[in-house]
Write a protein that holds these residues in place. Structure first.
Motif, PDB file in Angstrom:
ATOM      1  N   GLU A 133       0.808  -1.213   0.000  1.00 14.89           N
ATOM      2  CA  GLU A 133       0.000   0.000   0.000  1.00 14.89           C
ATOM      3  C   GLU A 133       0.846   1.270   0.000  1.00 14.89           C
ATOM      4  N   HIS A 134       1.917   1.285   0.809  1.00 21.41           N
ATOM      5  CA  HIS A 134       2.681   2.535   0.949  1.00 21.41           C
ATOM      6  C   HIS A 134       4.074   2.469   0.339  1.00 21.41           C
ATOM      7  N   GLY A 135       4.442   1.325  -0.264  1.00 19.91           N
ATOM      8  CA  GLY A 135       5.750   1.216  -0.891  1.00 19.91           C
ATOM      9  C   GLY A 135       6.850   0.910   0.106  1.00 19.91           C
ATOM     10  N   GLY A 136       8.065   0.824  -0.396  1.00 22.95           N
ATOM     11  CA  GLY A 136       9.185   0.535   0.479  1.00 22.95           C
ATOM     12  C   GLY A 136      10.429   0.170  -0.300  1.00 22.95           C
ATOM     13  N   SER A 137      11.432  -0.291   0.428  1.00 16.41           N
ATOM     14  CA  SER A 137      12.704  -0.667  -0.179  1.00 16.41           C
ATOM     15  C   SER A 137      13.242  -1.898   0.537  1.00 16.41           C
ATOM     16  N   ILE A 138      13.796  -2.825  -0.241  1.00 16.67           N
ATOM     17  CA  ILE A 138      14.281  -4.106   0.267  1.00 16.67           C
ATOM     18  C   ILE A 138      15.695  -4.334  -0.241  1.00 16.67           C
ATOM     19  N   VAL A 139      16.554  -4.856   0.633  1.00 14.71           N
ATOM     20  CA  VAL A 139      17.906  -5.239   0.217  1.00 14.71           C
ATOM     21  C   VAL A 139      18.197  -6.645   0.728  1.00 14.71           C
ATOM     22  N   ASN A 140      18.641  -7.512  -0.166  1.00  7.62           N
ATOM     23  CA  ASN A 140      19.082  -8.859   0.175  1.00  7.62           C
ATOM     24  C   ASN A 140      20.605  -8.909   0.209  1.00  7.62           C
ATOM     25  N   VAL A 141      21.160  -9.515   1.257  1.00  7.82           N
ATOM     26  CA  VAL A 141      22.614  -9.649   1.360  1.00  7.82           C
ATOM     27  C   VAL A 141      23.016 -10.988   0.745  1.00  7.82           C
ATOM     28  N   SER A 142      23.638 -10.924  -0.405  1.00  2.00           N
ATOM     29  CA  SER A 142      24.094 -12.099  -1.135  1.00  2.00           C
ATOM     30  C   SER A 142      25.590 -12.295  -0.865  1.00  2.00           C
ATOM     31  N   SER A 143      26.340 -12.715  -1.866  1.00  2.00           N
ATOM     32  CA  SER A 143      27.775 -12.973  -1.684  1.00  2.00           C
ATOM     33  C   SER A 143      28.437 -13.079  -3.045  1.00  2.00           C
ATOM     34  N   VAL A 144      29.727 -12.738  -3.106  1.00  2.45           N
ATOM     35  CA  VAL A 144      30.459 -12.953  -4.357  1.00  2.45           C
ATOM     36  C   VAL A 144      30.556 -14.433  -4.686  1.00  2.45           C
ATOM     37  N   ALA A 145      30.330 -15.304  -3.691  1.00  2.00           N
ATOM     38  CA  ALA A 145      30.324 -16.747  -3.961  1.00  2.00           C
ATOM     39  C   ALA A 145      29.202 -17.135  -4.898  1.00  2.00           C
ATOM     40  N   GLU A 173       8.448  -7.652 -10.264  1.00  2.00           N
ATOM     41  CA  GLU A 173       7.076  -7.836  -9.797  1.00  2.00           C
ATOM     42  C   GLU A 173       6.562  -6.666  -8.958  1.00  2.00           C
ATOM     43  N   LEU A 174       7.429  -6.078  -8.134  1.00  2.00           N
ATOM     44  CA  LEU A 174       6.957  -5.149  -7.112  1.00  2.00           C
ATOM     45  C   LEU A 174       7.135  -3.677  -7.464  1.00  2.00           C
ATOM     46  N   GLY A 175       7.834  -3.370  -8.558  1.00  2.00           N
ATOM     47  CA  GLY A 175       7.934  -1.980  -8.967  1.00  2.00           C
ATOM     48  C   GLY A 175       6.584  -1.456  -9.437  1.00  2.00           C
ATOM     49  N   PRO A 176       6.366  -0.159  -9.452  1.00  2.00           N
ATOM     50  CA  PRO A 176       7.347   0.897  -9.176  1.00  2.00           C
ATOM     51  C   PRO A 176       7.441   1.328  -7.711  1.00  2.00           C
ATOM     52  N   ASP A 177       6.529   0.854  -6.873  1.00  2.00           N
ATOM     53  CA  ASP A 177       6.459   1.412  -5.515  1.00  2.00           C
ATOM     54  C   ASP A 177       7.419   0.765  -4.536  1.00  2.00           C
ATOM     55  N   LEU A 227      18.823   1.416   0.208  1.00  2.00           N
ATOM     56  CA  LEU A 227      17.528   1.585   0.865  1.00  2.00           C
ATOM     57  C   LEU A 227      16.995   3.007   0.711  1.00  2.00           C
ATOM     58  N   SER A 228      17.882   3.959   0.538  1.00  2.00           N
ATOM     59  CA  SER A 228      17.513   5.373   0.612  1.00  2.00           C
ATOM     60  C   SER A 228      16.956   5.900  -0.702  1.00  2.00           C
ATOM     61  N   ASP A 229      16.384   7.096  -0.617  1.00  2.00           N
ATOM     62  CA  ASP A 229      15.878   7.765  -1.813  1.00  2.00           C
ATOM     63  C   ASP A 229      17.002   8.176  -2.761  1.00  2.00           C
ATOM     64  N   ASP A 230      18.243   8.197  -2.289  1.00  2.00           N
ATOM     65  CA  ASP A 230      19.371   8.477  -3.169  1.00  2.00           C
ATOM     66  C   ASP A 230      19.501   7.419  -4.261  1.00  2.00           C
ATOM     67  N   ALA A 231      18.925   6.247  -4.018  1.00  2.00           N
ATOM     68  CA  ALA A 231      18.968   5.152  -4.996  1.00  2.00           C
ATOM     69  C   ALA A 231      17.601   4.939  -5.637  1.00  2.00           C
ATOM     70  N   SER A 232      16.833   6.012  -5.767  1.00  2.00           N
ATOM     71  CA  SER A 232      15.433   5.885  -6.191  1.00  2.00           C
ATOM     72  C   SER A 232      15.262   5.381  -7.625  1.00  2.00           C
ATOM     73  N   TRP A 233      16.331   5.376  -8.429  1.00  2.00           N
ATOM     74  CA  TRP A 233      16.225   4.865  -9.801  1.00  2.00           C
ATOM     75  C   TRP A 233      17.026   3.573  -9.971  1.00  2.00           C
ATOM     76  N   ILE A 234      17.220   2.872  -8.870  1.00  2.00           N
ATOM     77  CA  ILE A 234      17.956   1.608  -8.902  1.00  2.00           C
ATOM     78  C   ILE A 234      17.061   0.515  -8.343  1.00  2.00           C
ATOM     79  N   THR A 235      16.846  -0.535  -9.117  1.00  2.00           N
ATOM     80  CA  THR A 235      16.142  -1.704  -8.614  1.00  2.00           C
ATOM     81  C   THR A 235      16.591  -2.938  -9.384  1.00  2.00           C
ATOM     82  N   GLY A 236      16.563  -4.073  -8.718  1.00  2.00           N
ATOM     83  CA  GLY A 236      16.946  -5.332  -9.345  1.00  2.00           C
ATOM     84  C   GLY A 236      18.433  -5.535  -9.501  1.00  2.00           C
TER      85      GLY A 236
END
Length: 251
Positions: A133-145, A173-177, A227-236
């Motif tokens: 409903e209100h949008g958000g930002s998600i970050v997954n911690v992966s690995s160079v492995a 799936e979840l863009g743009p919000d 996570l921040s709005d500084d990265a508002s044009w970055i996803t995936g």
């Protein structure tokens, strides 16, 4: 303190120490309120105190792949702070080392459940808990492995490669919000990675163009940016944090 995340609330899994705690500290320092999770209650309690206490942070102990724990953490976050705006999936395990041809399949199932399947479950739940409903930002911690073959930790790497793909699928799936990104660190000086450098840190670090291993704050800075709005044009995208080591063929 700054207010880049003022009025926002984050859940960070696997955050009683190391990378997760560093991310939580950075978010709190920039105005966020946080829920941190981990398996053991006592270190989690200490983490909450280090984050400034209940005005800034709560802790919910439990296993990251346990659906009931996920529900409890989300419910506690909403009760304490009103919403879930940001989510960081930092939980990961690697209980085995050796050739994948010799891998115990029960251990492989557990790695898959914690490192990949639980990420899907968490995102489903925070989505339904209000992000839809209100949008958000998600970050997954992966690995160079997860970027190329990783002898000795091959199935861990496979699980992190899947997490990178999961990140991309959710971004579509979840863009743009809702934005969904990831980070892929090389060796970071934490208890989790200690076996990879203990007693030979200088030799390991010599493989890195920046001539040092990572520290939790290196990852925290990148995660909070995404996570921040500084990265508002970055996803995936999964940002590689490696001190340059993958440029030289190292891991």
């Amino acid at each position: 303190m700054t207010s880049r995340f003022g009025g926002r609330t984050a859940i960070i899994t696997g955050a009683s120490r190391g990378i997760g705690l560093a991310i939580a500290q950075r978010l709190v320092s920039e105005g966020a309120r946080v829920c941190v999770t981990a398996r053991k209650p006592d270190p989690l309690k200490e983490a909450v105190e280090a984050l400034g206490g209940p005005e800034h942070a709560i802790g919910v102990p439990g296993r990251g792949d346990d659906p009931e724990h996920q529900d409890a953490a989300i419910a506690a976050t909403k009760e304490a702070f009103g919403a879930v705006d940001l989510f960081v999936n930092n939980t990961g395990i690697n209980p085995v080392y050796g050739r994948m041809v010799d891998l115990d399949l029960d251990a492989a199932r557990k790695i898959f459940e914690v490192n990949a399947l639980s990420a899907i479950s968490w995102v489903q739940k925070v989505y339904r808990a209000g992000m839809s409903e209100h949008g958000g930002s998600i970050v997954n911690v992966s690995s160079v492995a997860g970027l190329k073959p990783a002898p000795g930790i091959g199935f861990y790497g496979a699980s992190k490669a899947m997490l990178r793909h999961i990140t991309e699928e959710f971004a579509v799936e979840l863009g743009p919000d809702i934005r969904v990104n990831g980070v892929a660190p090389a060796v970071v000086k934490t208890r989790f990675a200690e076996a990879l450098y203990d007693g030979r840190e200088e030799k390991v670090a010599a493989q890195y163009p920046l001539n040092r291993l990572g520290v939790p704050d290196d990852v925290a800075g990148a995660v909070t940016f995404l996570l921040s709005d500084d990265a508002s044009w970055i996803t995936g995208r999964t940002l590689v944090l490696d001190g340059g080591v993958t440029l030289t063929g190292g891991m």
